[in-house]
Design a protein around this motif. Structure first.
Motif, PDB file in Angstrom:
ATOM      1  N   HIS A 130       0.856  -1.192   0.000  1.00 53.42           N
ATOM      2  CA  HIS A 130       0.000   0.000   0.000  1.00 53.42           C
ATOM      3  C   HIS A 130       0.884   1.233   0.000  1.00 53.42           C
ATOM      4  N   PHE A 131       0.639   2.154  -0.970  1.00 48.67           N
ATOM      5  CA  PHE A 131       1.388   3.398  -1.069  1.00 48.67           C
ATOM      6  C   PHE A 131       0.498   4.565  -0.639  1.00 48.67           C
ATOM      7  N   ASP A 132       1.082   5.492   0.099  1.00 46.16           N
ATOM      8  CA  ASP A 132       0.362   6.698   0.497  1.00 46.16           C
ATOM      9  C   ASP A 132       0.079   7.558  -0.731  1.00 46.16           C
ATOM     10  N   GLY A 133      -1.121   8.123  -0.817  1.00 46.39           N
ATOM     11  CA  GLY A 133      -1.510   8.892  -1.988  1.00 46.39           C
ATOM     12  C   GLY A 133      -0.760  10.197  -2.138  1.00 46.39           C
ATOM     13  N   GLY A 134      -0.299  10.776  -1.035  1.00 45.29           N
ATOM     14  CA  GLY A 134       0.394  12.053  -1.116  1.00 45.29           C
ATOM     15  C   GLY A 134       1.852  11.934  -1.464  1.00 45.29           C
ATOM     16  N   THR A 135       2.553  10.983  -0.826  1.00 45.75           N
ATOM     17  CA  THR A 135       3.997  10.837  -1.011  1.00 45.75           C
ATOM     18  C   THR A 135       4.373   9.673  -1.907  1.00 45.75           C
ATOM     19  N   LEU A 136       3.431   8.758  -2.135  1.00 44.43           N
ATOM     20  CA  LEU A 136       3.681   7.509  -2.869  1.00 44.43           C
ATOM     21  C   LEU A 136       4.794   6.690  -2.222  1.00 44.43           C
ATOM     22  N   GLN A 137       4.913   6.801  -0.896  1.00 43.69           N
ATOM     23  CA  GLN A 137       5.830   5.958  -0.143  1.00 43.69           C
ATOM     24  C   GLN A 137       5.061   4.775   0.427  1.00 43.69           C
ATOM     25  N   PRO A 138       5.670   3.586   0.484  1.00 43.60           N
ATOM     26  CA  PRO A 138       4.968   2.413   1.013  1.00 43.60           C
ATOM     27  C   PRO A 138       4.669   2.566   2.496  1.00 43.60           C
ATOM     28  N   THR A 139       3.445   2.238   2.878  1.00 42.31           N
ATOM     29  CA  THR A 139       3.043   2.318   4.284  1.00 42.31           C
ATOM     30  C   THR A 139       2.845   0.939   4.903  1.00 42.31           C
ATOM     31  N   GLN A 140       2.384  -0.021   4.103  1.00 43.64           N
ATOM     32  CA  GLN A 140       2.195  -1.383   4.597  1.00 43.64           C
ATOM     33  C   GLN A 140       2.592  -2.365   3.500  1.00 43.64           C
ATOM     34  N   VAL A 141       3.221  -3.459   3.908  1.00 44.96           N
ATOM     35  CA  VAL A 141       3.690  -4.470   2.960  1.00 44.96           C
ATOM     36  C   VAL A 141       3.291  -5.853   3.464  1.00 44.96           C
ATOM     37  N   VAL A 142       2.739  -6.653   2.569  1.00 46.92           N
ATOM     38  CA  VAL A 142       2.425  -8.051   2.874  1.00 46.92           C
ATOM     39  C   VAL A 142       3.311  -8.933   2.004  1.00 46.92           C
ATOM     40  N   ASN A 143       4.077  -9.786   2.626  1.00 49.26           N
ATOM     41  CA  ASN A 143       4.891 -10.749   1.880  1.00 49.26           C
ATOM     42  C   ASN A 143       3.997 -11.890   1.442  1.00 49.26           C
ATOM     43  N   LEU A 144       3.735 -11.974   0.120  1.00 48.74           N
ATOM     44  CA  LEU A 144       2.809 -12.995  -0.371  1.00 48.74           C
ATOM     45  C   LEU A 144       3.432 -14.381  -0.377  1.00 48.74           C
ATOM     46  N   GLY A 145       4.752 -14.462  -0.441  1.00 48.97           N
ATOM     47  CA  GLY A 145       5.408 -15.763  -0.385  1.00 48.97           C
ATOM     48  C   GLY A 145       4.876 -16.722  -1.423  1.00 48.97           C
ATOM     49  N   SER A 146       4.314 -17.825  -0.963  1.00 51.04           N
ATOM     50  CA  SER A 146       3.800 -18.853  -1.873  1.00 51.04           C
ATOM     51  C   SER A 146       2.348 -18.611  -2.281  1.00 51.04           C
ATOM     52  N   HIS A 147       1.771 -17.476  -1.873  1.00 50.46           N
ATOM     53  CA  HIS A 147       0.371 -17.195  -2.199  1.00 50.46           C
ATOM     54  C   HIS A 147       0.277 -16.656  -3.627  1.00 50.46           C
ATOM     55  N   GLN A 148       0.122 -17.551  -4.561  1.00 53.94           N
ATOM     56  CA  GLN A 148       0.095 -17.193  -5.981  1.00 53.94           C
ATOM     57  C   GLN A 148      -1.119 -16.328  -6.314  1.00 53.94           C
ATOM     58  N   TYR A 149      -0.876 -15.262  -7.076  1.00 53.99           N
ATOM     59  CA  TYR A 149      -1.982 -14.427  -7.551  1.00 53.99           C
ATOM     60  C   TYR A 149      -2.759 -15.181  -8.623  1.00 53.99           C
ATOM     61  N   LEU A 150      -4.097 -15.104  -8.543  1.00 57.25           N
ATOM     62  CA  LEU A 150      -4.941 -15.816  -9.502  1.00 57.25           C
ATOM     63  C   LEU A 150      -5.713 -14.869 -10.411  1.00 57.25           C
ATOM     64  N   PHE A 151      -6.483 -13.925  -9.839  1.00 61.14           N
ATOM     65  CA  PHE A 151      -7.228 -12.989 -10.682  1.00 61.14           C
ATOM     66  C   PHE A 151      -7.742 -11.822  -9.844  1.00 61.14           C
ATOM     67  N   THR A 152      -8.300 -10.829 -10.560  1.00 60.92           N
ATOM     68  CA  THR A 152      -8.903  -9.645  -9.951  1.00 60.92           C
ATOM     69  C   THR A 152     -10.377  -9.599 -10.310  1.00 60.92           C
ATOM     70  N   VAL A 153     -11.225  -9.141  -9.384  1.00 57.19           N
ATOM     71  CA  VAL A 153     -12.658  -9.064  -9.656  1.00 57.19           C
ATOM     72  C   VAL A 153     -13.236  -7.829  -8.970  1.00 57.19           C
ATOM     73  N   ASP A 154     -14.146  -7.142  -9.672  1.00 57.18           N
ATOM     74  CA  ASP A 154     -14.866  -6.000  -9.096  1.00 57.18           C
ATOM     75  C   ASP A 154     -16.137  -6.512  -8.424  1.00 57.18           C
ATOM     76  N   ALA A 155     -16.086  -6.693  -7.118  1.00 58.65           N
ATOM     77  CA  ALA A 155     -17.258  -7.174  -6.390  1.00 58.65           C
ATOM     78  C   ALA A 155     -18.238  -6.045  -6.110  1.00 58.65           C
ATOM     79  N   ASP A 156     -17.699  -4.850  -5.849  1.00 59.85           N
ATOM     80  CA  ASP A 156     -18.511  -3.670  -5.539  1.00 59.85           C
ATOM     81  C   ASP A 156     -17.827  -2.479  -6.195  1.00 59.85           C
ATOM     82  N   PRO A 157     -18.468  -1.803  -7.161  1.00 58.39           N
ATOM     83  CA  PRO A 157     -17.796  -0.714  -7.870  1.00 58.39           C
ATOM     84  C   PRO A 157     -17.418   0.467  -6.981  1.00 58.39           C
ATOM     85  N   SER A 158     -18.043   0.580  -5.814  1.00 58.98           N
ATOM     86  CA  SER A 158     -17.696   1.669  -4.908  1.00 58.98           C
ATOM     87  C   SER A 158     -16.458   1.349  -4.068  1.00 58.98           C
TER      88      SER A 158
END
Length: 572
Positions: free
Chosen positions: A412-440
C-alpha cells in the motif's frame, strides 16, 4: 523510509476442511452466439517486445470489459476502432453490439498496443487507443442509455503506448477529478542487467493536472487506486518505488530499490530435528502477568494483555502442547519452545504466509547441511581451469540461471507521497485474478492459499485490517494449476461461481457447494453428504483464440475474434 510488514489474516469460518472435490455435472449451460460485423484484431507483439513482462501485460490482455456499474453490460473495441457495447436483458433476444464511440485512426505508432478501457463511474469512461493517446469521455448514465454516443472531454497524447489498469472519479473540495492508472513497459538505458526494460505505473489526474510515476522491474499482478485518490495498492513479484511526483524527480536509494520491509523482524526462530524455538520481541517494561500465550489446535498466539497479538496464526505442522513451554529472556523477549510431533521434519515456515520473522539456522542444522553438501564443493572455485569442461563459475552465471527470489509482495502506497506504508509478503500465495465485487470499493484480488483460492477485499480505511478475507473457492488453487492451457480466470461478483477459460474453446465453471435434493453418502467415511460443489464444462462453437473473458452474477461472456458468446450460468 522503511515500512512495516503485515500478514493476511484468514477467516477460518470461510474455510471448509471437509471439502472433498467438485463433481462433474452434465447439465447443459445455455450458450448464445453473437456474430460480430467486424473482427476484434488481436495485436501481436513485435520482435522488440520479447520479455515476459510484455507477454504478461499485453500478450495476455483481456480485450473484454465488464461494466461494474451495470450488470450484464460489456464493451470491446473492434478492428475499425469502434467501441461497441452489448447489454443483455433477454438471452434469447440478443441484438448486435452498438457503437458508442469511434477512435481516430493513428498510423504513426510503430509498436501499438491493444486499446484498453476503464469505467471509473456510472457516467465516465477512460479509453486508450493503444498508441499513447488518452481519452476521458462522458457516457451519460449507462444501462438504459447504453446506446447513446460518448462525448470526449479530454483527448491528449501521453507519450509512449500504455494500457489502462484502473481509474476512479471523485469530488474533493468541489473539484471533480478523474484519476487514471497507466502501465508501460519501457526500454531502460540504466538497466545493464536482465531484460533491459523497466515497468512504469503512471498515475495521471485530470482537472488537478498532476502526474506521479512508480517504477519497478516486473509487471504488477494487481494495481488499483484507492477511493478519493488517497492511496494506491500494488501486488508484484518485485518492488516498486516512486520516481516522479508532480513532475519532479524523487531521489531513490543507491540501489534503485525502495526500502520496503526493512523494519526489524518481530520474532526470530530456529529448529532442530525435535523442536522449534521462537524468540518474540516484547514491549519494554512488560511483566509475566501481562503475557498472553495460547497454543491449541495447531495454532499459536503470543501477545501482551490489552493489545493485539504480536504473533498469531496456524503453525506449519502439529506440535505437542504438553511438552511446549515459554520463558522470559532478558526482560525484553519471550522464548517459546515447541515440541514437534513429527521428529526429523524440517519446517520451511513457522506460520505460513507470515513474513514478519527471521529464520536463524542452528549450529546443529548448519553442520548437517554442510555434511550433506560437502560432495558438491571444492576448495578452489575452478580447480582445473584448463580442463575441457571446467567446473561452473558462479561469476559467469547470467540472470536467467539464477533461482528467482521469492519476493512477491502486496504493498500500500500513500496517496500524497507515494511511499509504502504497509507491505504483505505474499510468499507462496500465488496471484490468480482480480474481480470488481462492488464498484464503490477497490477491486478484490484472489490469491492461492494452499489448495484453496481466497478472495481479499482491500479496506484502506482500516489500517489495522487493510485486507479482508471475504470469500473462498475450495480447491480452486489446486484445480487451476492443473489447467495447462488456461488463459483467463475470474469469478462472479457475488462469488457464486468461478470460471477458467482456455486459449481455445473450453470453459470450466466451478460452483460453490449447494444443498442436494437426494440423500447422498460418502462411502469411505460413512457419512451423509449435505452439499455438493459442481463443475461444468462448456465448449464454444469457434476455433478462434479466446481474447476476452468476463463474468457477471448470471452470465459468462467470452470474446473471440469473430464472436461474442454469452453463457447463462445462473438464473437469478
Amino acid at each position: 523510509m522503511s515500512s512495516p510488514n503485515y500478514s493476511l489474516k484468514v477467516n477460518r469460518e470461510l474455510l471448509d476442511p471437509n471439502f472433498e472435490s467438485y463433481r462433474l455435472s452434465l447439465d447443459p449451460i445455455p450458450s448464445y452466439n453473437v456474430e460480430l460485423d467486424a473482427a476484434v484484431e488481436e495485436v501481436k507483439l513485435k520482435e522488440t517486445q520479447y520479455t515476459l513482462d510484455h507477454v504478461r501485460a499485453f500478450g495476455m490482455y483481456n480485450y473484454l470489459h465488464l461494466d461494474p456499474w451495470y450488470p450484464d453490460s460489456v464493451f470491446f473495441v473492434d478492428c475499425k476502432g469502434r467501441v461497441l457495447n452489448l447489454t443483455v436483458t433477454l438471452d434469447t433476444a440478443l441484438g448486435k453490439p452498438k457503437e458508442v464511440f469511434r477512435l481516430s485512426p493513428d498510423g504513426g505508432c510503430e509498436e501499438p498496443l491493444c486499446p484498453s478501457l476503464s469505467l471509473p463511474s456510472a457516467s465516465w469512461a477512460a479509453l486508450s487507443d493503444g498508441t499513447g493517446r488518452l481519452y476521458l469521455l462522458r457516457t451519460s448514465q449507462r444501462g438504459e442509455n447504453s446506446h447513446l454516443q460518448w462525448e470526449p472531454q479530454f483527448n491528449q497524447q501521453m507519450g509512449e503506448p500504455f494500457v489502462i489498469l484502473h481509474s476512479l472519479a471523485h469530488v474533493q473540495g468541489g473539484v471533480h477529478s478523474l484519476e487514471v492508472l497507466l502501465l508501460r513497459v519501457q526500454k531502460d538505458p540504466q538497466e545493464s542487467k536482465g531484460s533491459g526494460f523497466s515497468v512504469t505505473l503512471d498515475s495521471a489526474v485530470r482537472y488537478v493536472r498532476t502526474r506521479r510515476l512508480l517504477t519497478g522491474k516486473s509487471v504488477p499482478h494487481y494495481a488499483a487506486l484507492e477511493p478519493q485518490g488517497r492511496g494506491l495498492m500494488v501486488a508484484s513479484e518485485k518492488p516498486f518505488a516512486c520516481t516522479h511526483l508532480d513532475g519532479k524527480a524523487v531521489e531513490t536509494p543507491a540501489d534503485g530499490a525502495p526500502e520496503v520491509g526493512a523494519a526489524d523482524p518481530l520474532y526470530f526462530w530456529q529448529q532442530t530435528a525435535e523442536d522449534v524455538t521462537v524468540s518474540v520481541r516484547m514491549p519494554e517494561g512488560f511483566s509475566k502477568d501481562q503475557v498472553q500465550f495460547r497454543l491449541a489446535g495447531g495454532s499459536l498466539s503470543v501477545g501482551v494483555q490489552g493489545f493485539a497479538p504480536i504473533l498469531e496464526g496456524a503453525l506449519h505442522a502439529a506440535v505437542d502442547p504438553e511438552a511446549s513451554a515459554w520463558v522470559i529472556k532478558d526482560n525484553k523477549s519471550l522464548e517459546v519452545t515447541l515440541q514437534k510431533l513429527e521428529e526429523g521434519s524440517t519446517w520451511p515456515e513457522l506460520v505460513p504466509g507470515d513474513g514478519r520473522g527471521e529464520y536463524m539456522v542452528s549450529e546443529e542444522q548448519a553442520a548437517l547441511i554442510h555434511e550433506r553438501l560437502t560432495y558438491l564443493t571444492v576448495d578452489d572455485l575452478n580447480a582445473n581451469g584448463e580442463a575441457e569442461k571446467p567446473p561452473c563459475n558462479s561469476q559467469e552465471l547470467e540472470d536467467c540461471d539464477g533461482f528467482p527470489e521469492d519476493s512477491s509482495s502486496l504493498t500500500h502506497f500513500d496517496g500524497g507521497t507515494l511511499q509504502p506504508t504497509q507491505v504483505v509478503n505474499l510468499g507462496s500465495h500465488q496471484y490468480l485474478f482480480t474481480v470488481d465485487a462492488d464498484p464503490s470499493e477497490m477491486p478484490c484480488l484472489c490469491l492461492r492459499h494452499d489448495v484453496d483460492a481466497l478472495v481479499w477485499q482491500p479496506r484502506p480505511a482500516q489500517p489495522d485490517a487493510m485486507w479482508e478475507h471475504i470469500a473462498t473457492f475450495n480447491a480452486l488453487g489446486y484445480v487451476q494449476a492443473s489447467k495447462r492451457d488456461k488463459k483467463f480466470s475470474t469469478c462472479a461478483p457475488d462469488f457464486s461461481y468461478a470460471a477458467l477459460g482456455e486459449c481455445l474453446r473450453r470453459t470450466f465453471i466451478y460452483r460453490q457447494p449447494a444443498p442436494v435434493d437426494t440423500v447422498l453418502f460418502n462411502r469411505k467415511q460413512g457419512r451423509q453428504v449435505g452439499q455438493v460443489a459442481k463443475q461444468q464444462v462448456a465448449s464454444l462453437d469457434s476455433a478462434d483464440p479466446v481474447l476476452g473473458f468476463r463474468a457477471s452474477n448470471e452470465r459468462l461472456f467470452v470474446l473471440t475474434e469473430k464472436n461474442l458468446f454469452v453463457l447463462k450460468v445462473n438464473n437469478n
